[in-house]
Design a protein around this motif. Structure first.
Motif, PDB file in Angstrom:
ATOM      1  N   PRO A  55      22.733  56.946 -17.146  1.00 36.87           N
ATOM      2  CA  PRO A  55      22.017  56.969 -18.541  1.00 36.87           C
ATOM      3  C   PRO A  55      23.340  57.584 -19.548  1.00 36.87           C
ATOM      4  O   PRO A  55      24.220  58.406 -19.217  1.00 36.87           O
ATOM      5  CB  PRO A  55      21.350  57.945 -18.321  1.00 36.87           C
ATOM      6  CG  PRO A  55      20.729  58.085 -16.867  1.00 36.87           C
ATOM      7  CD  PRO A  55      21.987  57.801 -16.145  1.00 36.87           C
ATOM      8  N   GLN A  81      17.850  59.141 -22.334  1.00 40.26           N
ATOM      9  CA  GLN A  81      18.358  58.100 -23.150  1.00 40.26           C
ATOM     10  C   GLN A  81      19.447  57.328 -22.638  1.00 40.26           C
ATOM     11  O   GLN A  81      20.509  57.438 -22.476  1.00 40.26           O
ATOM     12  CB  GLN A  81      18.963  58.677 -24.522  1.00 40.26           C
ATOM     13  CG  GLN A  81      17.996  59.563 -24.959  1.00 40.26           C
ATOM     14  CD  GLN A  81      18.636  60.399 -26.436  1.00 40.26           C
ATOM     15  OE1 GLN A  81      19.777  60.828 -26.585  1.00 40.26           O
ATOM     16  NE2 GLN A  81      17.710  60.687 -27.427  1.00 40.26           N
ATOM     17  N   TYR A  89      17.295  53.825 -28.675  1.00 40.36           N
ATOM     18  CA  TYR A  89      16.595  54.023 -27.588  1.00 40.36           C
ATOM     19  C   TYR A  89      15.028  53.934 -27.851  1.00 40.36           C
ATOM     20  O   TYR A  89      14.648  54.236 -28.793  1.00 40.36           O
ATOM     21  CB  TYR A  89      16.565  55.534 -26.920  1.00 40.36           C
ATOM     22  CG  TYR A  89      18.130  55.808 -26.869  1.00 40.36           C
ATOM     23  CD1 TYR A  89      19.051  55.250 -25.771  1.00 40.36           C
ATOM     24  CD2 TYR A  89      18.714  56.569 -27.668  1.00 40.36           C
ATOM     25  CE1 TYR A  89      20.240  55.714 -25.516  1.00 40.36           C
ATOM     26  CE2 TYR A  89      20.026  57.050 -27.577  1.00 40.36           C
ATOM     27  CZ  TYR A  89      21.029  56.685 -26.488  1.00 40.36           C
ATOM     28  OH  TYR A  89      22.184  56.944 -26.438  1.00 40.36           O
ATOM     29  N   GLY A 108      13.172  54.624 -17.264  1.00 44.26           N
ATOM     30  CA  GLY A 108      14.246  54.238 -18.461  1.00 44.26           C
ATOM     31  C   GLY A 108      15.220  53.114 -18.268  1.00 44.26           C
ATOM     32  O   GLY A 108      15.576  52.310 -19.141  1.00 44.26           O
ATOM     33  N   GLY A 125      14.867  53.711 -23.066  1.00 45.39           N
ATOM     34  CA  GLY A 125      14.940  55.161 -22.939  1.00 45.39           C
ATOM     35  C   GLY A 125      13.549  55.606 -22.316  1.00 45.39           C
ATOM     36  O   GLY A 125      12.657  54.914 -22.455  1.00 45.39           O
ATOM     37  N   ASP A 161      16.491  57.223 -31.732  1.00 38.79           N
ATOM     38  CA  ASP A 161      15.636  57.285 -30.583  1.00 38.79           C
ATOM     39  C   ASP A 161      13.955  57.283 -30.935  1.00 38.79           C
ATOM     40  O   ASP A 161      13.681  58.058 -31.540  1.00 38.79           O
ATOM     41  CB  ASP A 161      15.846  58.596 -29.546  1.00 38.79           C
ATOM     42  CG  ASP A 161      15.147  58.280 -28.239  1.00 38.79           C
ATOM     43  OD1 ASP A 161      14.142  57.471 -28.222  1.00 38.79           O
ATOM     44  OD2 ASP A 161      15.346  59.123 -27.263  1.00 38.79           O
TER      45      ASP A 161
END
Length: 444
Positions: A55, A81, A89, A108, A125, A161
């Motif tokens: 990640p 994320q 994300y 994710g 994400g 995000d």
């Protein structure tokens, strides 16, 4: 040892105690081997797989809140994320006692490929908390959500995000989360999707994941000279995805005969009456057993075993690893021909392999349940343009996206001489776009 095997061993060694994440990575890397082997020298030099499985960022934080008795409670909060190569994300928030870092990393990681398949500019994400909204008052849920967002708001934004809902996070929770974000950041922006229609939500978002599952099933059946009309269907779960998958399947002429929740399953040979399920689950937040009390001829069976009911089509729409090898063997023995995943990784690896080896047409969740995140991305577009599309417009776009996903995964499988292996097709089609973007952007 091959490059994919080396990377998988590294993942297991560096991420101990995370079986769900290991499972997701193994499933993807095994099916990517045919692609990786053709470009192994370049991918090794650029450490493409090492970067893909790690990640970009994991945020972990405590969430203190006060319950109705005045006691301070503390939960764990997370945001993983994972990959932003093709866009900000994007992925849901899950509030459930089972939530831990392994589950969120698996979700994710899956989300990277799912989001890529939609054709829209969104990265992967996921996030959530081990908080359980069941049995909590609205005030307690609000207190938790406000505390959760007070920390999370530092790391998200409309172009950074954009979380959405998942298990345990519906319209109520999204509303409380969005209100706190707006209060702290003083921004009215599309930072969350699944919002209410009065403050930037999209029509059809509630139905999108379930509808998408059935739209891609319909494409699969047409491609194999079959149709949904007249088929018997089992839908596991009784949440958002399950309800609207059942609704669309019924609209297309199928008969949905069974649904379930964590306590057990209902069977109605005349066809599940969705207005009653919606009343129990969406209005009263009750248990599925109540259906049998309200519908003559319907039965409720406590515990697992819904797969013992005969069906042509099985749609697992509840949670990860709900469908194991013995269950798949039973389904096949009873004549099931299609398994289309509505949840994330609901079928174990050995069950998936057995199903495909024994004539079942199998669609993996990263392709078949992508309708939800696709419509979330459509909500993001509407927010950016400060307008809203009609239900018909959104549904038409959703239907088109699911048709396109089927075409992509079918094409990828055929290019590598694996016709009807849609697990491989989905992973390859999703990977190709992400890896091209990663290579173009340099070492980041």
């Amino acid at each position: 040892m091959s490059y994919t095997e080396e990377v998988y061993e590294r993942v297991v060694a560096q991420n101990p105690g995370e079986p769900e994440f290991h499972q997701a990575v193994k499933e993807v890397l095994d099916s990517l081997k045919v692609v990786i082997d053709k470009n192994e020298e370049e991918y090794r030099r650029l450490s493409i797989l090492e970067r893909l499985v790690e990640p970009e960022r994991i945020i972990s934080f405590r969430v203190p809140w006060v319950d109705d008795s005045g006691k301070v409670q503390v939960n764990k909060g997370y945001r993983v994320q994972f990959n932003s190569a093709i866009g900000p994300y994007k992925g849901g928030l899950r509030f459930h006692p089972s939530v831990n870092q392994s589950i969120l990393k698996f979700l994710g990681f899956e989300q990277i490929f799912k989001n890529s398949l939609t054709g829209l500019p969104i990265g992967g994400g996921k996030g959530g908390s081990n908080f359980d909204p069941k049995g909590k008052s609205d005030r307690e849920v609000m207190a938790f959500c406000q505390s959760f967002m007070t920390e999370l708001c530092k790391y998200i934004g409309a172009d950074t995000d954009v979380p959405a809902g998942d298990i345990g996070v519906g319209g109520r929770e999204i509303g409380y989360l969005y209100g706190q974000y707006k209060r702290i950041r003083d921004l009215s922006e599309g930072v969350l999707t699944g919002k209410g229609l009065t403050y930037g939500g999209s029509l059809v978002r509630t139905q999108a994941t379930g509808y998408g599952v059935v739209y891609i099933l319909d494409e699969l059946m047409k491609a194999h000279n079959d149709e949904l009309s007249g088929k018997t269907v089992i839908v596991t779960g009784s949440g958002n995805v399950a309800i609207y998958a059942a609704e669309k399947a019924t609209q297309l002429g199928a008969k949905v005969v069974a649904m379930c929740d964590s306590n057990g399953y209902i069977h109605d040979s005349e066809g599940i009456k969705l207005d009653i399920v919606k009343d129990i689950k969406e209005v009263k937040r009750g248990r599925i057993r109540e259906y049998a009390d309200r519908v003559e001829g319907a039965s409720f069976t406590e515990g697992v075993g819904i797969w013992n009911i005969k069906c042509d089509v099985y749609l697992p729409c509840a949670t990860q690893n709900e469908l194991g090898l013995d269950a798949v063997k039973t389904l096949i023995a009873n004549g099931c021909k299609y398994i289309v995943e509505g949840a994330n990784m609901p079928t174990t690896l050995d069950a998936t392999e057995y199903a495909m080896e024994n004539g079942v047409l199998f669609l993996p969740g990263k392709a078949s349940n992508a309708g939800g995140v696709a419509t979330s991305a459509l909500e993001m577009s509407q927010n950016s343009m400060r307008l809203s599309w009609s239900a018909e417009e959104v549904d038409e776009k959703l239907h088109g996206i699911m048709k396109d996903i089927y075409k992509k995964i079918d094409d990828a499988a055929q290019r590598y001489d694996m016709k009807d292996n849609f697990v491989v097709g989905a992973n390859i089609a999703g990977f190709e776009k992400v890896v091209d973007a990663m290579k173009a952007q340099g070492i980041v």
